[in-house]
Design a protein around this motif. Structure first.
Motif, PDB file in Angstrom:
ATOM      1  N   ALA A 168       0.910  -1.101   0.084  1.00 41.80           N
ATOM      2  CA  ALA A 168       0.021   0.091  -0.024  1.00 41.80           C
ATOM      3  C   ALA A 168       0.825   1.135  -0.097  1.00 41.80           C
ATOM      4  CB  ALA A 168      -0.755  -0.104   1.152  1.00 41.80           C
ATOM      5  N   SER A 251      -8.162   5.271  10.822  1.00 37.75           N
ATOM      6  CA  SER A 251      -8.302   4.369   9.859  1.00 37.75           C
ATOM      7  C   SER A 251      -7.445   4.660   8.747  1.00 37.75           C
ATOM      8  CB  SER A 251      -9.488   3.619   9.816  1.00 37.75           C
ATOM      9  OG  SER A 251      -9.668   2.681   8.551  1.00 37.75           O
ATOM     10  N   ASP A 252      -6.639   3.977   8.163  1.00 35.12           N
ATOM     11  CA  ASP A 252      -6.040   4.130   6.991  1.00 35.12           C
ATOM     12  C   ASP A 252      -6.999   3.839   5.788  1.00 35.12           C
ATOM     13  OD1 ASP A 252      -3.101   4.121   5.218  1.00 35.12           O
ATOM     14  OD2 ASP A 252      -4.500   2.989   4.327  1.00 35.12           O
ATOM     15  N   SER A 253      -7.679   2.874   5.749  1.00 30.78           N
ATOM     16  CA  SER A 253      -8.625   2.508   4.923  1.00 30.78           C
ATOM     17  C   SER A 253      -9.643   3.375   4.643  1.00 30.78           C
ATOM     18  CB  SER A 253      -9.224   1.187   5.143  1.00 30.78           C
ATOM     19  OG  SER A 253      -8.381   0.181   5.257  1.00 30.78           O
ATOM     20  N   ARG A 256      -8.556   6.489   2.847  1.00 35.81           N
ATOM     21  CA  ARG A 256      -8.350   6.275   1.314  1.00 35.81           C
ATOM     22  C   ARG A 256      -9.833   6.191   0.857  1.00 35.81           C
ATOM     23  NH1 ARG A 256      -2.675   4.128   0.529  1.00 35.81           N
ATOM     24  NH2 ARG A 256      -1.957   4.008   2.345  1.00 35.81           N
ATOM     25  N   LEU A 257     -10.742   5.507   1.477  1.00 31.86           N
ATOM     26  CA  LEU A 257     -12.073   5.388   0.701  1.00 31.86           C
ATOM     27  C   LEU A 257     -12.799   6.829   0.679  1.00 31.86           C
ATOM     28  CD1 LEU A 257     -14.183   3.562  -0.135  1.00 31.86           C
ATOM     29  CD2 LEU A 257     -15.216   3.343   2.435  1.00 31.86           C
ATOM     30  N   THR A 506      -4.978  -2.494   4.994  1.00 29.75           N
ATOM     31  CA  THR A 506      -5.631  -1.633   3.801  1.00 29.75           C
ATOM     32  C   THR A 506      -5.997  -2.425   2.515  1.00 29.75           C
ATOM     33  OG1 THR A 506      -4.084   0.307   4.591  1.00 29.75           O
ATOM     34  CG2 THR A 506      -5.267   0.393   2.361  1.00 29.75           C
ATOM     35  N   PRO A 507      -7.043  -2.629   1.987  1.00 29.47           N
ATOM     36  CA  PRO A 507      -7.619  -3.468   1.005  1.00 29.47           C
ATOM     37  C   PRO A 507      -6.798  -2.893  -0.101  1.00 29.47           C
ATOM     38  CG  PRO A 507      -9.475  -2.620   2.150  1.00 29.47           C
ATOM     39  CD  PRO A 507      -8.395  -1.992   2.950  1.00 29.47           C
ATOM     40  N   LEU A 510      -8.498  -0.382  -3.080  1.00 22.87           N
ATOM     41  CA  LEU A 510      -8.309   1.149  -3.015  1.00 22.87           C
ATOM     42  C   LEU A 510      -7.074   1.778  -3.704  1.00 22.87           C
ATOM     43  CD1 LEU A 510      -9.130   1.316   0.832  1.00 22.87           C
ATOM     44  CD2 LEU A 510     -10.632   2.191  -0.970  1.00 22.87           C
TER      45      LEU A 510
END
Ligand code: HAS
Ligand code: CU
Length: 548
Positions: A168, A251-253, A256-257, A506-507, A510
């Motif tokens: 990521a 939250s990092d995700s 980004r979302l 993190t997925p 993204l």
């Protein structure tokens, strides 16, 4: 990977600082124009030396809305990329300078058209008002310059990806790239109308212009423009502020979302600036209103995320009770306090935006000074106070200096002055707008009509607010000059927050830019194709230009 202690390379620092200097010069000049405008509108002041009110208003909007923001943002993004994905290569830095000089030259060209009184068309340059061609050519150069810098950033980021496969990307770099993708897709609209419509028309190559199409292309750009201003502020809120307060990124995700959602929904919504415009079917306006309500979601996610960061930090310091954490925040640190006041103001500012976007309510506020009140809270307070908060550490980091306690104190005073000034000015604008006071207009009592006389006390309050804000401009310039040239030498941190440990990985979806850009294009086509076909099919005869 990223090293917390690395300094931004000194050549990269120069590139970034060049942008920041232009931004603050624009602030002084544009701010002075703003002060004079509020004085004119109070009815107590007449402009000297043949300066026109609309000329001044154009200086104000172009310098603050377009120049200050674009230069500051590009300077900040270059520094952020250099810090989090490695020093720029010589080639990338060279492109950065090409972008900078194109933008600066373009700004000078546009400014010369305005200052010689040949382009009093305001920052939205609505046709059929016609400016001198150099006004549009200058603006086109600013856009092209920003593209060169944008592509330089993309290449730099792609290099990081190649060197770090499957990882990521650093959050700040990710956000910088998302912001520039948004900018690139959005500016296609304004480039199209300027190159295809305005320049040939102002040069006299064609006689008329299609007003509706030019406005539609403008707002296709004009709405995402406001998120181009907002996203760098959100970068600071998500990534920088947690580190400054000593806490963690929630939250990092989620961060980004929220940026992905901004990318998707911020472009196909330009019609919410054209809700009262004839020639667009209500059903298409309705669709874009629905999309506008979707773009509110990532801001609500951001609000949630910031509350979570603040609360987690406060509780880790032993705060109890529902709001005990509030007292644990570092109120004496201007790097926190200025952006925090920006966040606070964004609550009423965003609420005002939701009112604007509510199709029927828009008829009450559109073209009134309420809208001016709205954007002085959003861009001129929320975004700008956050930019000031960034400047308080970024400038000394880049110039190898430190912010003294005295300057920090002055920055706290600056923030308070700004919030007070803006509260006066912007509240008065909102109220006067509800009473029907128009925006984009000089002082008039409209033949002493009872309604116009009602507005005058609010216009005086606007002038009081404008005067207080001007004191704020003087203070920020003192601080910025100090940080850039006079502060003691030393090391200043570039604060980068870390993610809360328990947070999910993190997925990678993204990071799938192709997917997101594909969806954006699809959404834009859905929102705009049929309305454009209809505009072309039912086009009225074009308009001749008007200039003063
Ligand atoms: Fe807007 C007009 C709708 C946001 C700027 N807008 C303008 C213009 C500008 C502008 C410049 O639908 C005028 C253009 C012109 O010259 O004609 N706007 C919206 C909506 C939002 C919105 C729905 N605008 C912005 C932002 C801007 C900006 C951001 C600049 C940066 N706007 C409109 C519409 C018009 C319009 C119509 C056209 C009007 C007309 O008729 O002409 C939304 O994005 C707002 C969502 C925001 C929120 C707030 C979330 C709160 C947060 C803070 C949390 C606080 C914390 C701290 C954590 C829902 C994130 C608190 C801590 C405590 C302890 C309390
Ligand atoms: Cu908008």
């Amino acid at each position: 990977m990223m090293n917390q202690d690395t300094k931004v390379n000194s050549l990269d620092a120069k590139l970034s600082m060049a942008h920041i200097y232009v931004a603050f010069i624009a602030l002084v000049l544009g701010g002075t124009a703003g002060l004079l405008q509020t004085l004119v509108r109070s009815g107590q002041f007449i402009l000297p030396a043949g300066i026109g009110y609309y000329q001044l208003l154009t200086v104000h909007g172009v310098l603050l809305g377009l120049v200050l923001t674009t230069f500051f943002i590009i300077g900040f993004l270059f520094a952020g990329l250099s810090k989090t994905s490695g020093t720029l290569s010589n080639r990338i830095r060279f492109y950065g300078w090409v972008g900078f000089w194109l933008m600066t030259f373009g700004t000078a060209l546009t400014a010369s058209a305005i200052l010689t009184g040949k382009a009093s068309v305001l920052y939205t340059f609505y046709a059929p008002l016609m400016a001198h061609p150099t006004f549009y050519i200058g603006l086109a150069l600013v856009v092209v310059g920003s593209w060169v810098s944008g592509f330089a950033m993309f290449i730099h980021f792609a290099k990081w990806k190649k060197l770090n496969p499957g990882q990521a990307s650093p959050l700040l770099s990710y956000m910088a790239i998302a912001t520039m993708i948004l900018w690139l897709i959005a500016t296609l609209g304004v480039a199209a109308t300027v190159l295809i419509q305005y320049i040939p028309w102002s040069l006299g190559l064609v006689d008329t212009i299609d007003v509706l199409i030019s406005r539609t292309l403008f707002w296709y750009f004009g709405h995402p423009l406001v998120y181009f201003w907002l996203l760098p502020a959100y970068m600071a809120w998500y990534v920088i502020i947690p580190k400054i307060i000593g806490g963690k990124i929630f939250s990092d995700s989620l961060a980004r979302l929220s940026f992905v959602l901004f990318l998707l929904f911020s472009i196909p919504v330009g019609f919410h600036h054209q809700l009262t415009e004839p020639g667009i079917a209500p059903s298409w306006k309705y669709l874009q209103v629905v999309l506008t309500f979707l773009v509110i979601i990532p801001s609500l996610m951001t609000a949630f995320s910031m509350f979570a960061t603040f609360e987690m930090y406060g509780r880790s310091k032993g705060a109890t009770g529902l709001f005990g954490w509030f007292r644990k925040l570092p109120w004496g640190d201007a790097r926190f306090f200025a952006p925090f006041m920006g966040m606070l103001i964004f609550i009423p500012a965003g609420a005002g935006g939701i009112i604007n976007a509510s199709h029927q309510l828009n008829q009450v506020v559109h073209n009134t000074i309420w809208v001016t009140g709205h954007f002085h809270l959003t861009v001129a307070t929320t975004v700008l106070l956050t930019f000031f908060g960034i400047a308080y550490w970024l400038i000394p980091h880049l110039t190898g200096r430190i912010m003294t306690k005295a300057m920090n104190k002055l920055a706290i005073v600056q923030t308070i002055v700004w919030v007070i000034g803006m509260t006066f000015m912007s509240s008065a604008m909102h109220f006067a707008g509800l009473l029907g006071a128009p925006r984009r207009s000089a002082f008039s009592t409209y033949g002493d009509s009872a309604q116009a006389l009602e507005w005058i006390p609010y216009q005086i309050a606007q002038a009081i607010g404008g005067t207080i804000l001007f004191i704020g401009i003087i203070l920020i310039i003192v601080i910025v000059a100090n940080l850039a040239f006079f502060a003691p030498k030393g090391e200043t941190e570039f604060p980068i927050g870390e993610v809360e440990e328990a947070a999910e990985k993190t997925p990678m979806i993204l990071e799938n830019w192709k997917l997101w850009v594909g969806i954006i294009i699809a959404l834009i086509l859905v929102a705009y194709t049929v309305p454009f076909i209809e505009m072309i099919q039912h086009a009225p005869p074009g308009s001749k230009g008007f200039s003063n």
